[in-house]
Design an enzyme around this catalytic site. Structure first.
Site, mmCIF file in Angstrom:
data_model
loop_
_atom_site.group_PDB
_atom_site.id
_atom_site.type_symbol
_atom_site.label_atom_id
_atom_site.label_comp_id
_atom_site.label_asym_id
_atom_site.label_seq_id
_atom_site.Cartn_x
_atom_site.Cartn_y
_atom_site.Cartn_z
ATOM 1 N N ASP A 8 -9.424 -9.675 8.759
ATOM 2 C CA ASP A 8 -8.963 -8.314 8.474
ATOM 3 C C ASP A 8 -9.968 -7.217 8.825
ATOM 4 O OD1 ASP A 8 -6.838 -6.684 7.535
ATOM 5 O OD2 ASP A 8 -7.838 -6.417 5.616
ATOM 6 N N CYS B 88 1.040 -8.035 11.873
ATOM 7 C CA CYS B 88 1.319 -8.271 13.295
ATOM 8 C C CYS B 88 0.722 -9.588 13.763
ATOM 9 C CB CYS B 88 0.749 -7.149 14.157
ATOM 10 S SG CYS B 88 1.710 -5.645 14.097
ATOM 11 N N LYS C 167 -9.698 -2.254 1.851
ATOM 12 C CA LYS C 167 -9.429 -1.138 2.753
ATOM 13 C C LYS C 167 -10.167 0.132 2.296
ATOM 14 C CE LYS C 167 -6.491 -3.144 5.567
ATOM 15 N NZ LYS C 167 -6.021 -4.439 5.168
ATOM 16 N N ARG D 95 0.844 -1.188 0.000
ATOM 17 C CA ARG D 95 0.000 0.000 0.000
ATOM 18 C C ARG D 95 0.881 1.240 0.000
ATOM 19 N NH1 ARG D 95 -1.946 0.575 4.552
ATOM 20 N NH2 ARG D 95 -1.474 -1.457 5.453
ATOM 21 N N SER E 11 -1.276 -4.097 10.139
ATOM 22 C CA SER E 11 -0.909 -5.094 9.136
ATOM 23 C C SER E 11 0.376 -5.814 9.542
ATOM 24 C CB SER E 11 -0.678 -4.422 7.790
ATOM 25 O OG SER E 11 -1.834 -3.730 7.413
ATOM 26 N N TYR F 177 -1.733 -3.474 -6.626
ATOM 27 C CA TYR F 177 -1.532 -4.135 -5.337
ATOM 28 C C TYR F 177 -2.813 -4.130 -4.485
ATOM 29 C CZ TYR F 177 -0.323 -5.179 -0.616
ATOM 30 O OH TYR F 177 -0.340 -5.744 0.632
ATOM 31 N N ASN G 181 6.524 -8.527 1.697
ATOM 32 C CA ASN G 181 5.062 -8.328 1.711
ATOM 33 C C ASN G 181 4.387 -9.203 0.645
ATOM 34 O OD1 ASN G 181 2.686 -7.105 2.762
ATOM 35 N ND2 ASN G 181 2.656 -5.657 1.035
ATOM 36 N N SER G 182 5.009 -10.327 0.294
ATOM 37 C CA SER G 182 4.340 -11.228 -0.661
ATOM 38 C C SER G 182 3.108 -11.826 0.015
ATOM 39 C CB SER G 182 5.289 -12.312 -1.151
ATOM 40 O OG SER G 182 5.845 -13.021 -0.072
ATOM 41 N N ARG G 183 2.113 -12.123 -0.786
ATOM 42 C CA ARG G 183 0.790 -12.410 -0.236
ATOM 43 C C ARG G 183 0.170 -13.645 -0.863
ATOM 44 N NH1 ARG G 183 -1.641 -8.627 3.637
ATOM 45 N NH2 ARG G 183 -0.002 -7.105 3.894
ATOM 46 N N HIS H 69 -10.655 -2.437 11.586
ATOM 47 C CA HIS H 69 -9.576 -3.271 11.053
ATOM 48 C C HIS H 69 -9.349 -4.430 12.040
ATOM 49 C CE1 HIS H 69 -5.118 -3.267 9.520
ATOM 50 N NE2 HIS H 69 -5.855 -4.140 8.878
ATOM 51 N N GLY I 185 -4.382 -3.654 -1.372
ATOM 52 C CA GLY I 185 -5.076 -2.553 -0.715
ATOM 53 C C GLY I 185 -5.245 -1.318 -1.593
HETATM 54 O O1 SAT Z 1 -2.958 -4.352 1.159
HETATM 55 S S1 SAT Z 1 -3.944 -4.538 2.197
HETATM 56 O O2 SAT Z 1 -4.251 -3.266 2.815
HETATM 57 O O3 SAT Z 1 -5.151 -5.100 1.651
HETATM 58 C C1 SAT Z 1 -3.319 -5.602 3.342
HETATM 59 C C2 SAT Z 1 -2.841 -4.929 4.551
HETATM 60 O O4 SAT Z 1 -1.921 -4.117 4.477
HETATM 61 O O5 SAT Z 1 -3.396 -5.217 5.619
HETATM 62 MN MN MN Z 2 -5.132 -5.390 7.176
#
Ligand code: SAT
Ligand code: MN
Length: 591
Positions: A277, A254, A210, A73, A252, A201, A372-374, A230, A203
């Site tokens: 989330d 944590c 978000k 983000r 995010s 990306y 930050n790979s998802r 959140h 978010g």
């Molecule tokens: O990229 S997101 O905002 O959807 C994920 C996050 O940072 O919690």
């Molecule tokens: Mn989040």
């Protein structure tokens, strides 16, 4: 006669000039077609949008590599466009709506040339829920269309639901040319409208997440008397089979997702997942707080996810129920065609490509998987999915946890004296930063209720709104702060975390049932060590005490920092919070 929805789509198409406009129906068959398109036709640079992974080991799984500058983000490019700056508050970047639209119109002119505009009709929340919202997003990339199918309830029925109304939630998204200098995420709360360009990306691009479900929805909540938060939502089942529902807010990266799918290490205890989330919290007719998760997917951080840290997530990721599962910016094991990331297992595959597709071998300066790979996966794949997940009413909440990542100072768990004190405790929460957004890692920033980047209006007014909600609740949940990250003198985490966090949850549940006592401190109530089940843990007593230590000297800097943070909100900060601030200052002086 065209409906307001059809007219709106037509106007956006005129501006963005796609080759084609395609209305999605959200079906699996369609998702399979979009993935094919993403594998064969659509590209980012030289990379195809999707690459098929080993379907035997990872059913329905595909790898996506983002543009190299587009990995998190971008808070500094995110704006909340209320007519006046004061409503946005010091916690948001602000631009006047007219100026923002002018800017975005210029950037969007012809931005979809040569591409398809996908029209995505989706619900946030169960369609039968009184709390759900009907939404439309436009996008020009299959990755976003497919991700939205996983993350939301995408169906053509939403179009019927919207019918002739013009107050549906609107999102316009284009990846543009991925130029970070032409990247903006603009929110227009009064119009329920999000306009995003230049990024694919999560978010920044999945506008139901978000952008709508927090930034815009928080503002709707202020007007309509509810909270968009959140937070994870989970049910804790005790050995007698009673289930207590709680929510937990954490910034995010944590460990929110791990908490939502926690594998209990205490016999007889089980955690049921409802969300990882976002929670929408409404006051029910019974005067309790009820939570729904507006989403249907998990968009979690891959690195660190393993059989040890989150076994249920690995089962979810290998699940077959819902098509497809996406991996974004992980590394790739070339020999087996499997995704890989740091922390998945101790063996580093011999033949590895990093997140950008380049050969990677240790020792290396960068990680193989982007930090930050998802993964993007349906919550319906989860073996711990709560049977209440599709209940339109949601679940009644008994406790709210407000957490942060603090290596010093903040005890493992503290119970607020009451709702108002809980709001103060949440408002002063700080957390050390992580890789989920683009900024320096490991720096302390205040992040009240983990909402700093997501509250769509002045946070001073947000605190007031929380206080007002508390006054309307006949049976308010108890509020807790937690910190799994307190470290010893060698910089090692004292608390084992992950599945062992059930021990803290058990204490919280027993407090909500008035089964155990607590010890009063200046910060709130903390457990008597005898009430915390520590069987089988090997933490020396001195370290246990350190977990709960409150050192008045160390708190002087913290107090000064909280004061500075609160002062930004001027008249908007509720007087009650200052009262609690001075009470805390005095209580710490008394020791
Ligand atoms: O990229 S997101 O905002 O959807 C994920 C996050 O940072 O919690
Ligand atoms: Mn989040």
């Amino acid at each position: 006669m065209a409906t307001p929805l059809e007219k709106w789509v037509e106007e956006q198409a005129k501006l963005c000039q796609p080759d084609k406009v395609y209305w999605c129906d959200g079906s699996e068959e369609e998702a399979r077609r979009l993935i094919e398109i993403g594998m064969k036709k659509e590209k980012i640079g030289d990379n195809p949008i999707f690459q098929e992974l080993n379907q035997n080991l990872w059913p329905n799984a595909y790898l996506h590599r983002s543009h190299p500058t587009d990995v998190a983000r971008t808070e500094h490019l995110t704006f909340v466009c209320h007519p006046d700056k004061d409503t946005a508050g010091p916690n948001n970047n602000w631009m006047h709506p007219d100026e923002a639209k002018e800017k975005m119109r210029k950037l969007s002119n012809g931005c979809m040339k040569g591409r398809t505009m996908y029209v995505l009709p989706y619900m946030m929340g169960h369609p039968d829920s009184p709390y759900s919202k009907a939404c439309i997003q436009l996008t020009d990339v299959s990755y976003v269309a497919v991700s939205m199918r996983i993350m939301t309830r995408m169906t053509k029925k939403v179009i019927e639901k919207i019918g002739n109304r013009d107050d549906f939630v609107k999102g316009l998204h284009s990846v543009g040319d991925f130029d970070p200098n032409k990247r903006f995420i603009m929110h227009f709360p009064d119009e329920h409208f999000v306009w995003s360009i230049g990024s694919g990306y999560g978010g920044n691009a999945l506008l139901g997440k978000k952008c709508f479900s927090l930034r815009i929805a928080s503002y709707l909540g202020l007007q309509e008397g509810w909270l968009a938060e959140h937070m994870v939502i989970l049910g804790i089942e005790d050995p007698e089979g009673n289930i207590t529902y709680i929510t937990a807010a954490m910034p995010s990266a944590c460990g929110k997702t791990n908490l939502a799918m926690l594998q209990s290490t205490l016999p007889g205890y089980k955690v049921w997942t409802l969300g990882d989330d976002i929670a929408w919290l409404n006051i029910g007719p019974d005067g309790r707080l009820w939570a729904i998760n507006p989403e249907t997917g998990l968009f979690g951080v891959a690195p660190g996810t393993s059989l040890k840290t989150n076994p249920n997530m690995l089962i979810t990721l290998k699940g077959k129920k819902f098509y497809p599962t996406l991996f974004t910016n992980t590394a790739l094991n070339v020999d087996t065609n499997e995704p890989w990331w740091e922390g998945l297992d101790t063996n580093i595959p011999k033949n590895l490509l990093d997140w950008q597709g380049k050969p990677w071998q240790p020792p290396a300066e960068t990680k193989a998987a982007h930090p930050n790979s998802r993964f993007t996966v349906s919550i319906y794949n989860s073996p711990t999915l709560s049977k209440e997940f599709d209940n339109p009413k949601g679940v009644p909440i008994s406790a709210i946890i407000l957490g942060g990542r603090r290596t010093q100072l903040i005890p493992l768990v503290v119970e607020a004296f009451d709702w108002e004190h809980g709001v103060f405790s949440g408002a002063r929460t700080g957390s050390e930063t992580t890789a989920a957004a683009i900024h320096k890692e490991g720096v302390l920033r205040r992040d009240p209720m983990a909402m700093l980047p997501f509250c769509g209006y002045n946070m001073g007014d947000y605190f007031r709104h929380w206080l007002n909600i508390g006054k309307r609740l006949k049976h308010p949940p108890k509020i807790y702060t937690v910190n799994w990250f307190r470290s010893d003198d060698e910089g090692k985490f004292i608390w084992p975390g992950f599945g062992e966090n059930i021990r803290v949850l058990k204490w919280i549940v027993e407090r909500t049932q008035n089964k155990v006592g607590a010890r009063e401190t200046p910060l709130g109530n903390i457990p008597h060590l005898k009430d915390l089940n520590l069987d089988g843990l090997d933490i020396p007593e001195a370290k246990l005490n350190k977990l709960f230590e409150i050192n008045p000297n160390q708190w002087q800097n913290e107090l000064a920092d909280i004061k500075k943070f609160f002062e930004q909100f001027g008249q908007h900060l509720p007087e009650e919070l200052w009262q609690h601030y001075y009470n805390l200052e005095k209580a710490l002086q008394r020791g």
